[in-house]
Design an enzyme around this catalytic site. Structure first.
Site, mmCIF file in Angstrom:
data_model
loop_
_atom_site.group_PDB
_atom_site.id
_atom_site.type_symbol
_atom_site.label_atom_id
_atom_site.label_comp_id
_atom_site.label_asym_id
_atom_site.label_seq_id
_atom_site.Cartn_x
_atom_site.Cartn_y
_atom_site.Cartn_z
ATOM 1 C CB CYS A 1 -10.545 10.502 -6.798
ATOM 2 S SG CYS A 1 -10.358 9.266 -5.154
ATOM 3 C CD GLU B 1 -9.573 0.709 -10.414
ATOM 4 O OE1 GLU B 1 -10.280 0.095 -11.188
ATOM 5 O OE2 GLU B 1 -9.949 0.995 -9.271
ATOM 6 C CB CYS C 1 -3.557 -0.136 -0.581
ATOM 7 S SG CYS C 1 -3.408 1.203 1.223
ATOM 8 C CB CYS D 1 -8.652 -0.037 5.828
ATOM 9 S SG CYS D 1 -7.410 1.333 6.392
ATOM 10 C CG LEU E 1 -11.456 8.923 13.694
ATOM 11 C CD1 LEU E 1 -9.970 9.038 14.158
ATOM 12 C CD2 LEU E 1 -12.447 10.320 14.188
ATOM 13 C CG HIS E 2 -12.947 5.267 8.826
ATOM 14 N ND1 HIS E 2 -13.823 5.840 7.938
ATOM 15 C CD2 HIS E 2 -11.769 4.954 7.854
ATOM 16 C CE1 HIS E 2 -13.221 6.180 6.880
ATOM 17 N NE2 HIS E 2 -12.035 5.872 6.608
ATOM 18 N N GLY F 1 -3.737 3.804 -2.434
ATOM 19 C CA GLY F 1 -2.484 3.860 -1.696
ATOM 20 C C GLY F 1 -2.895 4.775 -0.855
ATOM 21 C CD GLU F 2 -1.667 7.209 4.329
ATOM 22 O OE1 GLU F 2 -1.151 8.348 3.990
ATOM 23 O OE2 GLU F 2 -2.607 6.761 4.777
ATOM 24 C CB CYS G 1 -15.767 6.620 -0.710
ATOM 25 S SG CYS G 1 -14.416 6.820 0.575
ATOM 26 C CB CYS H 1 -10.807 0.034 2.219
ATOM 27 S SG CYS H 1 -10.183 0.753 0.634
#
Length: 394
Positions: free
Chosen positions: A129, A116, A136, A140, A246-247, A191-192, A367, A143
């Site tokens: 984006c 996407e 992924c 997390c 970071l979160h 993805g990262e 997000c 997410c």
């Protein structure tokens, strides 16, 4: 001791299958690779060099997807090119528009993989984006995308292809330096990016090329969850803005919500941020911080965040992100009052901490919400919905 779960790079050996028709897709090739592809197909070196320059201009400045429109290439050569090459775009499976103008596309690759991308329009900018992987590997917990398994990396052409498709949809060909709707790119989709470094680097070099899409590196942001060993290389070889997911500010909480923290801890991550090439007060590092009720949103958390940023002398700003819910999510969003209080503490510490306005929630484009709709709807269901829409229009 091994870390449970699929959280570390699973450098996916699986490669993109060649096109069924045997043609080579020119999207994603560097200038040299494009010239070499033409030469390998049989053109003399001088002609390959000339044709590569012409084709490059048509692809990246005029948005051409068909060789027959290339008026400075002899008509007799068009069939030869068409037989051997293609100027591809991802297949659009589904396109949605939010009530706030945000657009989301479900895309499909030649080998049937779904991913996407999202376009977010604002008064002074338009941000695309972009995804770097199908699925992924990071898992997390806040997410939705992270609940998918990683299928494979996207190649450079599939990453650039998202930008090309967005410009198609926005009517932004031929390329103009001014008046664009698509002004910024964030590598914050599925993805990262730093687990697909080479493809992301090669794609962004095409986007930044002055003879290509010519988007300034200052208008491109790469977001990482903290793949520390790749961060310096990203700064040196790509040189775009850095955003870090970071979160949390304590080991226990970040271990829970960003499991990669068990491998690269907060101190190691912030030291890598301090060493990031090109970071300064004019090009601050962005720390993304999702606001989770009673998990990471206390006054003490805010004060510790200020302390960490000061300790590492980081040129930084903090983006506070209200948690975007999804079915089965284990968290709730912090209250607006709590987010405001958290933000105020950071501002009082001399660090910018705006709250990001959620966009595209109604189409799951906000997000942390990207998760390919193909997991929810089969191909047959999508076809049936399309037929129903057509019938309704008829």
């Amino acid at each position: 001791m091994p870390i449970p779960g699929h959280i570390d790079p699973v450098p996916v050996a699986r490669v993109v299958a060649p096109r069924a028709d045997g043609r080579v897709d020119l999207i994603g090739l560097s200038k040299d690779a494009l010239r070499e592809a033409l030469a390998e197909a049989g053109l003399e070196p001088k002609q390959a060099k000339l044709r590569a320059k012409q084709i490059w201009h048509w692809i990246y400045n005029r948005g051409a997807t068909d060789f027959t429109v290339m008026t400075d290439i002899a008509k007799a050569q068009h069939p030869w090119l068409t037989e051997r090459f293609v100027i591809g775009r991802p297949e659009v499976v589904e396109a949605q528009v939010s009530v706030d103008g945000t657009r989301k596309w479900l895309l499909r690759s030649d080998d049937g993989q779904d991913y996407e991308m999202v376009f977010i329009p604002d008064a002074d900018r338009g941000t695309l984006c972009v995804s770097s992987q199908v699925g992924c590997t990071l898992n997390c917990r806040f997410c939705h995308t992270g609940t998918m398994r990683l299928v494979r990396n996207l190649n450079a052409g599939e990453i650039v292809g998202q930008v090309m498709l967005a410009r198609d949809a926005l009517g932004e060909w031929p390329s103009q330096p001014e008046g664009r709707m698509l002004t910024n790119i964030v590598m914050m989709g599925m993805g990262e990016p730093l687990y697909n470094f080479e493809n992301v680097r090669d794609a962004l070099r095409l986007v930044m090329d002055g003879d290509g899409l010519a988007l300034s590196k200052r208008r491109i942001t790469l977001s990482t969850s903290g793949v520390v060993p790749m961060m310096a290389r990203a700064g040196e070889e790509i040189g775009v803005n850095l955003a870090v997911s970071l979160h949390a500010v304590t080991k226990d909480v970040r271990d829970e919500i960003v499991p990669l923290n068990r491998k690269y801890g907060i101190d190691e991550l912030l030291a890598a941020c301090a060493a990031y090439p090109g970071a300064n007060n004019a090009r601050r590092i962005t720390f993304e911080y999702v606001m989770l009720k009673d998990k990471n949103d206390s006054d003490a958390d805010a004060r510790e965040l200020v302390r960490l940023i000061r300790h590492y002398r980081l040129p930084a700003k903090v983006n506070l992100i209200p948690f975007n819910p999804w079915p089965g999510a284990p968290y709730e969003c912090s209250t607006p009052e709590r987010i405001r209080a958290f933000s105020n503490i950071i501002f009082e510490g001399g660090i910018s901490a705006p709250t990001r306005t959620p966009r595209g929630r109604d189409i799951d484009a906000a997000c942390g919400q990207l998760k390919t709709a193909a997991e929810k709807k089969s191909r047959a269901e999508l076809d049936r919905l399309a037929e129903e829409k057509l019938a309704a229009l008829g």
